[in-house]
Design an enzyme around this catalytic site. Structure first.
Site, PDB file in Angstrom:
ATOM      1  N   ASP A 114       7.986 -10.285  20.974  1.00 53.20           N
ATOM      2  CA  ASP A 114       9.308 -10.450  21.575  1.00 53.20           C
ATOM      3  C   ASP A 114       9.152 -11.118  22.934  1.00 53.20           C
ATOM      4  OD1 ASP A 114      11.891 -10.281  22.483  1.00 53.20           O
ATOM      5  OD2 ASP A 114      11.927  -8.101  22.676  1.00 53.20           O
ATOM      6  N   ARG A 238      26.574  16.611   6.458  1.00 61.41           N
ATOM      7  CA  ARG A 238      26.425  17.134   5.109  1.00 61.41           C
ATOM      8  C   ARG A 238      27.786  17.492   4.524  1.00 61.41           C
ATOM      9  NH1 ARG A 238      21.421  21.126   4.180  1.00 61.41           N
ATOM     10  NH2 ARG A 238      22.424  21.005   2.119  1.00 61.41           N
ATOM     11  N   TYR A 347       3.421  22.242  -9.349  1.00 65.29           N
ATOM     12  CA  TYR A 347       3.592  22.715  -7.969  1.00 65.29           C
ATOM     13  C   TYR A 347       2.371  22.358  -7.124  1.00 65.29           C
ATOM     14  CZ  TYR A 347       4.432  25.860  -4.037  1.00 65.29           C
ATOM     15  OH  TYR A 347       4.624  26.382  -2.776  1.00 65.29           O
ATOM     16  N   SER A 394      19.354  15.569   0.584  1.00 68.89           N
ATOM     17  CA  SER A 394      18.266  14.650   0.235  1.00 68.89           C
ATOM     18  C   SER A 394      18.603  13.212   0.611  1.00 68.89           C
ATOM     19  CB  SER A 394      17.969  14.742  -1.265  1.00 68.89           C
ATOM     20  OG  SER A 394      19.136  14.490  -2.038  1.00 68.89           O
ATOM     21  N   LEU A 396      20.731  12.228   3.017  1.00 68.22           N
ATOM     22  CA  LEU A 396      20.747  12.106   4.471  1.00 68.22           C
ATOM     23  C   LEU A 396      19.330  12.070   5.035  1.00 68.22           C
ATOM     24  CD1 LEU A 396      23.713  14.473   5.383  1.00 68.22           C
ATOM     25  CD2 LEU A 396      23.717  11.982   5.199  1.00 68.22           C
TER      26      LEU A 396
END
Length: 440
Positions: A114, A238, A347, A394, A396
């Site tokens: 930049d 939410r 799991y 999920s 968000l």
């Protein structure tokens, strides 16, 4: 497209090699805003990216502009004193050494440079130096012929710079405009020279593209087509509590608490937007008025019902199919203990692989969700007005991770509680986040 699930030994993706994305343009043309936006997007793609700002580096080394020689800005090399020319060279070379270190020591793939890079000689030297190191040089020129955009950039960015700390705003603008005029006398626009470049006119009104090659360079250009300079606020909240919680299959409506939540959310958004408008008027913003607000949400009942109190006030609600929550598949509605008992191998594999990449049987991973949400992200970049996103946890997580420039692997750890609203304000130096609490 989002970050791939694989990694490479070199740290480079899509056979794109190393890229120096060098920005070109007079001061206050939106270079910093665009460079930070590109950095955020490339990180979302999983590309190791960093911004190297010559102005920030100069302030870090020397301090504010009051500590600089009077001939530091806007003079040709012949007009500067030997000591000033040596100082400018030392600062520039030390920053470019940091860029080289980023590529060689930190496995970087894209360095965003930049700086003004406003003469043909400067750009030629930059290309020769980095191409000799096997780095592709890609220029992005920001051209702006609208005085309103330039002045807005100066007021919103430059007046808060350490260079003008303690200055009267009008005097600071006069000083910076004189700096721009000195730079303009020496400035030379990009011309076709065989190498890749993009010209951005008035921060996104029009683009001119030359000799862009490969997937990653094309993705950068595609993203640049969606960037704009307009001020706006993005809100994230939410959806309210539903009658049946933690179930993907049960598309249930709001509970009594959820209805109360939706009304409190309406009150908060209306009051906060009015307060922000009053702040803009007090700050002297020209033609300040309440910006249009659009509400984005999924087609699930609890989301639509959360938006209903605002819809009754006349705000437009847009249902976006990609904003459905993450599909948990076979573990829908299960507790952690139940998952461990029913799917012990899955799991353990999720803990080992990471929750970003792992998907349970018949379900989605966060990677799948990010791929689904990319059209929403690009539309969010294009949207010039204010946006309120009412979504599932999920969804968000993914959107907040993108806006914060987080790596994809960090997405599952991001959390937004019900009752909190995130206020997001895109700015030249990134994205400002502010968390508000409105409901318990």
């Amino acid at each position: 497209m989002t970050a791939p699930l694989y990694t490479t030994e070199s740290g480079q993706l899509w056979h794109a090699g190393k890229i120096l994305l060098a920005f070109v343009g007079l001061p206050a043309r939106g270079k910093t805003h665009v460079s930070r936006s590109v950095e955020r997007y490339l990180r979302w793609l999983g590309v190791t990216t960093a911004v190297f700002s010559l102005g920030d580096h100069r302030r870090h080394v020397i301090g504010s502009s009051k500590d600089l020689p009077p001939d530091y800005f806007g003079h040709s090399p012949e007009e500067r004193s030997p000591s000033t020319e040596a100082l400018r060279k030392r600062i520039k070379e030390s920053l470019e050494d940091s860029v080289v270190e980023f590529f060689t020591e930190k496995r970087g793939q894209v360095a965003i440079y930049d700086a003004n890079n406003g003469t043909k000689a400067t750009r030629r030297d930059l290309r020769v130096k980095f191409e000799a190191l096997g780095i592709n040089v890609f220029f992005v020129e920001n051209i702006c012929d609208r005085d309103d955009i330039v002045e807005a950039n100066i007021r919103s960015v430059k007046l808060s710079s350490p260079d003008y700390q303690g200055w009267d705003p009008d005097e600071a603008i006069k000083d910076y405009m004189s700096r721009i005029r000195r730079h303009a006398k020496l400035y030379e626009t990009m011309e076709s020279s065989g190498g890749p470049y993009v010209k951005i006119f008035n921060v996104g009104e029009r683009l001119a593209i030359n000799n862009v090659k490969g997937y990653l360079q094309s993705r950068i250009v595609f993203y640049l087509m969606n960037v704009h300079h307009k001020k706006r606020t993005i809100w994230l909240a939410r959806s309210g509590q539903s009658l049946i919680e933690h179930s993907y299959k049960a598309d249930s409506d709001l509970s009594p608490q959820g209805v109360e939540y939706s009304e409190k959310l309406r009150d908060f958004i209306v009051e906060k937007r009015q307060a922000l408008l009053e702040e803009r008027i007090k700050s002297g913003e020209k033609n300040a008025h309440e910006r249009r607000l659009t509400i984005w949400t999924s087609s699930r009942r609890r989301c639509l019902s959360t938006c209903r109190p605002l819809a009754k006030l006349g705000y437009k609600v847009v249902e976006r199919q990609p904003m459905y929550e993450l599909n948990p598949g076979a573990i829908d509605g299960m507790t952690v203990e139940q998952i461990q008992e029913a799917y012990p191998e899955e799991y353990d594999r999720a803990k080992k692989e990471g929750y970003y990449a792992h998907r349970y049987p018949r379900g989605e991973s966060y990677h799948d969700l990010c791929v689904r949400l990319e059209p929403v992200i690009l539309e969010l970049e294009r949207e010039p007005a204010d946006v309120l996103i009412v979504g599932h946890g999920s969804v968000l997580r993914c959107l907040m991770s993108y806006l914060q420039g987080l790596s994809p692997q960090e997405i599952p750890n991001v959390e937004l509680r019900r009752g909190d609203v995130v206020q997001v304000t895109p700015s030249a130096y990134g994205v400002q986040f502010q968390l508000h609490f409105f409901w318990q």
